[in-house]
Scaffold this motif. Structure first.
Motif, mmCIF file in Angstrom:
data_model
loop_
_atom_site.group_PDB
_atom_site.id
_atom_site.type_symbol
_atom_site.label_atom_id
_atom_site.label_comp_id
_atom_site.label_asym_id
_atom_site.label_seq_id
_atom_site.Cartn_x
_atom_site.Cartn_y
_atom_site.Cartn_z
ATOM 1 N N ILE A 102 -6.065 -1.369 -5.760
ATOM 2 C CA ILE A 102 -6.408 -1.057 -4.374
ATOM 3 C C ILE A 102 -7.597 -0.097 -4.397
ATOM 4 O O ILE A 102 -7.566 0.910 -5.118
ATOM 5 C CB ILE A 102 -5.182 -0.433 -3.668
ATOM 6 N N GLU A 155 -8.161 3.863 4.327
ATOM 7 C CA GLU A 155 -8.024 3.159 5.604
ATOM 8 C C GLU A 155 -6.554 2.885 5.931
ATOM 9 O O GLU A 155 -6.079 3.142 7.042
ATOM 10 C CB GLU A 155 -8.806 1.836 5.512
ATOM 11 N N GLN A 156 -5.846 2.346 4.940
ATOM 12 C CA GLN A 156 -4.435 2.016 5.140
ATOM 13 C C GLN A 156 -3.602 3.280 5.327
ATOM 14 O O GLN A 156 -2.675 3.321 6.139
ATOM 15 C CB GLN A 156 -3.913 1.205 3.947
ATOM 16 N N TYR A 201 0.828 -1.217 0.000
ATOM 17 C CA TYR A 201 0.000 0.000 0.000
ATOM 18 C C TYR A 201 0.859 1.263 0.000
ATOM 19 O O TYR A 201 0.601 2.228 -0.679
ATOM 20 C CB TYR A 201 -0.881 0.041 1.253
ATOM 21 N N GLU A 245 -9.816 1.280 0.739
ATOM 22 C CA GLU A 245 -8.615 0.657 1.303
ATOM 23 C C GLU A 245 -7.465 1.649 1.384
ATOM 24 O O GLU A 245 -6.700 1.680 2.354
ATOM 25 C CB GLU A 245 -8.155 -0.478 0.363
ATOM 26 N N GLN A 246 -7.317 2.440 0.318
ATOM 27 C CA GLN A 246 -6.260 3.455 0.281
ATOM 28 C C GLN A 246 -6.385 4.384 1.476
ATOM 29 O O GLN A 246 -5.408 4.689 2.166
ATOM 30 C CB GLN A 246 -6.429 4.298 -0.995
#
Lengths: 384, 384
Positions: free
Chosen positions: B199, B206-207, B152, B203-204
């Motif tokens: 991704i 959150e991570q 990520y 997700e981007q």
């Protein structure tokens, strides 16, 4: 030789004369020993559109029939010379001289449209039975560097200056640049080694004056040209191994049939730092540049080169074109470096000279700093 | 793997840490499956010298010990991505956001000096027994595009903002850019074909938030940083095949221990003319650009390409970076063309946007036109 002539003749019939001629000449090398027959004329229709300069010291440019028109003789050369610095100074020098005669307020500019490529190809060739209008000397048969007749006349440039008369733009002035070799590069056989014949300053001057006189006479015979003023300027082509361009060394303004009197020009270009133990034209300018160079190299790592083309009129430094090669391209560093270059230029470089400073990596231009009439401008690319 | 580690360790002892690390990382490819041990710190001596901006909207830059200091983490990346447009916008975007927090009048800029290369190399790696500080997820064993744990966290940027306190410059603010992959490119075996894991935006986000929180926590543990404000911004890396750079999508200002609340950013970049049938972000801007392009292509022959990067904040066009590729390089033509481009830009392009127009041949930059805060500047290179 035959195939070269027939190919050219065929292409002369096509419309894209300019492109074809320059392609051909690139492909065929040069005119050292060739003669090419002359082609037709070029009619010149003008429309009223111009690109306007935002600056009164530059010319507005005429767009003919809505499009920018290039000169059909642009790029035609007699012999090989790979010095890339010549072409810009050949153009810009003639335009500077033209401004003395043709005011930027009254005249608009157009690239030369009177001379045709085929005509100039003939003029640049050697005089011979099949090329009676050639302005370079007859081949005397010798291939010896000191005995042969060199190619004196290397290139020609026409610039047209127009005024509006009764709602139409008409040709009202013309400038002619005549590029004279200082060194003539030649081969004794095709694809062979390159030899060179040096031409003295006196010969350059004598031959240039002869050629200029003949060119003006031929131009005056053209109805379109008639009796308009013609600025004729002689340019000394810089040899291949110098890192600066050539300079104009004399000019004259022909107002009618005669050529007018020649006026000397005393332009000189020099690379800084000087190379091969050459003396600086002006040691205090050379020192100032050395200090500037040391100062910026001291504060910024990874500068791979800082060089300048210094341009003098007599003993007066007119401009410095500086190239700085860096190995960095991060935005923050380039931005900071650009600020620093401007400060250092202001502090160390002679205050009277115009500056054109390019900051670049191998790949691309990163930023520039200029000073024109004392005013600095700077820009970093892609800085948002 | 072993040899890579030992080579790095050896070099870490040399003084030219930065250069070596970037060379090494270029040579070694990326950190997809590697872990590298952490090295020593970096003492930061500052002197009072700065490069001063001539413009109050830009930062003065601190020269440390008389020299510009680059950040040791500059250019370190986790995975391969050849999109050249990312690096500039990653830098310039973070600096723009920083200006909201750290006024250009009160703070001077220095490239990040707190984070070391070896530390960030570890952080960008996958978490593992030998790399406990890795911020990318543990390898889950799968090589499948949809089942593997992607990388990520792609890249990190530190910018330092200093103020003068008791005659000395001290670190008073910091900005951290965290670049998050939208697509993670990877190989199943060394030198094998490239595969990609997409991704999602969720997700981007959150991570990115997870990583930002951890990074700030680690920074706060550093004495030098202590409780200074830290701007943390999340950047979405543009995929390789787009012709625009990525954008920052959210940021937060941490004033003490906690991260502060996230603020959304709505920047969008788009290539014009649009490609692959993509819809224009704003069709009237796209039309304006098309008209500009048509207009100049109509009047000047031999333009081989006119493209733009349009940058939006929400629905507002902020800037257009335009590249015009020409096949001509004659001085008169370039000068006239530059005038014409400026006129056409003023007439056709949206008046609110900043412009950065590059006019170039394959070989080199010929001229540029910019408009910043409504004011045009233009320059032709080597025009004397």
């Amino acid at each position: 030789m035959k195939s070269r002539r027939s190919v050219l003749k065929k292409f002369l019939k096509t419309t894209s004369l300019l492109l074809m001629c320059s392609l051909l000449l690139t492909a065929c090398g040069n005119l050292q020993n060739s003669s090419l027959s002359s082609g037709g004329g070029d009619t010149n229709k003008t429309s009223v559109q111009t690109t306007s300069s935002s600056d009164s010291s530059s010319y507005d440019v005429l767009l003919s029939g809505g499009k920018y028109k290039t000169s059909p003789i642009s790029g035609l050369t007699a012999a090989d010379n790979t010095n890339q610095f010549n072409s810009r100074s050949f153009e810009s020098g003639l335009m500077s001289l033209s401004k003395k005669q043709f005011s930027t307020n009254n005249y608009v500019f157009q690239e030369g449209q009177v001379l045709t490529a085929s005509k100039v190809v003939d003029w640049l060739g050697r005089k011979s039975k099949s090329n009676p209008t050639g302005l370079n000397p007859k081949d005397n048969g010798s291939k010896d560097e000191n005995k042969r007749a060199p190619m004196y006349f290397q290139q020609m440039l026409e610039e047209d200056y127009l005024t509006k008369q009764d709602g139409k733009y008409k040709l009202a002035g013309m400038s002619i640049g005549i590029a004279m070799n200082k060194i003539d590069y030649y081969q004794k056989k095709q694809y062979g080694a390159t030899y060179k014949t040096s031409i003295s300053t006196a010969e350059q001057k004598e031959q240039g004056e002869r050629i200029a006189k003949e060119v003006v006479k031929r131009l005056r015979a053209n109805k379109e040209v008639g009796n308009i003023p013609i600025v004729v300027a002689l340019y000394s082509v810089a040899p291949q191994d110098t890192l600066v361009g050539g300079t104009y060394f004399q000019y004259s303004i022909s107002k009618s049939d005669s050529l007018g009197s020649w006026k000397d020009l005393n332009y000189r270009n020099q690379m800084l730092p000087t190379v091969n133990g050459e003396n600086a034209i002006n040691s205090s300018d050379a020192d100032a540049f050395a200090n500037f160079k040391d100062h910026i190299q001291n504060y910024f790592p990874n500068l791979s080169g800082v060089t300048a083309q210094a341009k003098y009129d007599g003993d007066t430094l007119k401009s410095l074109d500086i190239t700085i090669n860096t190995q960095f391209d991060g935005l923050a560093q380039v931005t900071s470096f650009t600020q620093f270059v401007q400060q250092s230029a202001s502090k160390y470089l002679p205050s009277g000279a115009d500056l054109d400073i390019s900051i670049q990596t191998v790949d691309e231009q990163q930023a520039f700093v200029t000073r024109s009439n004392g005013k600095f401008t700077s820009h970093v690319y892609d800085a948002d």
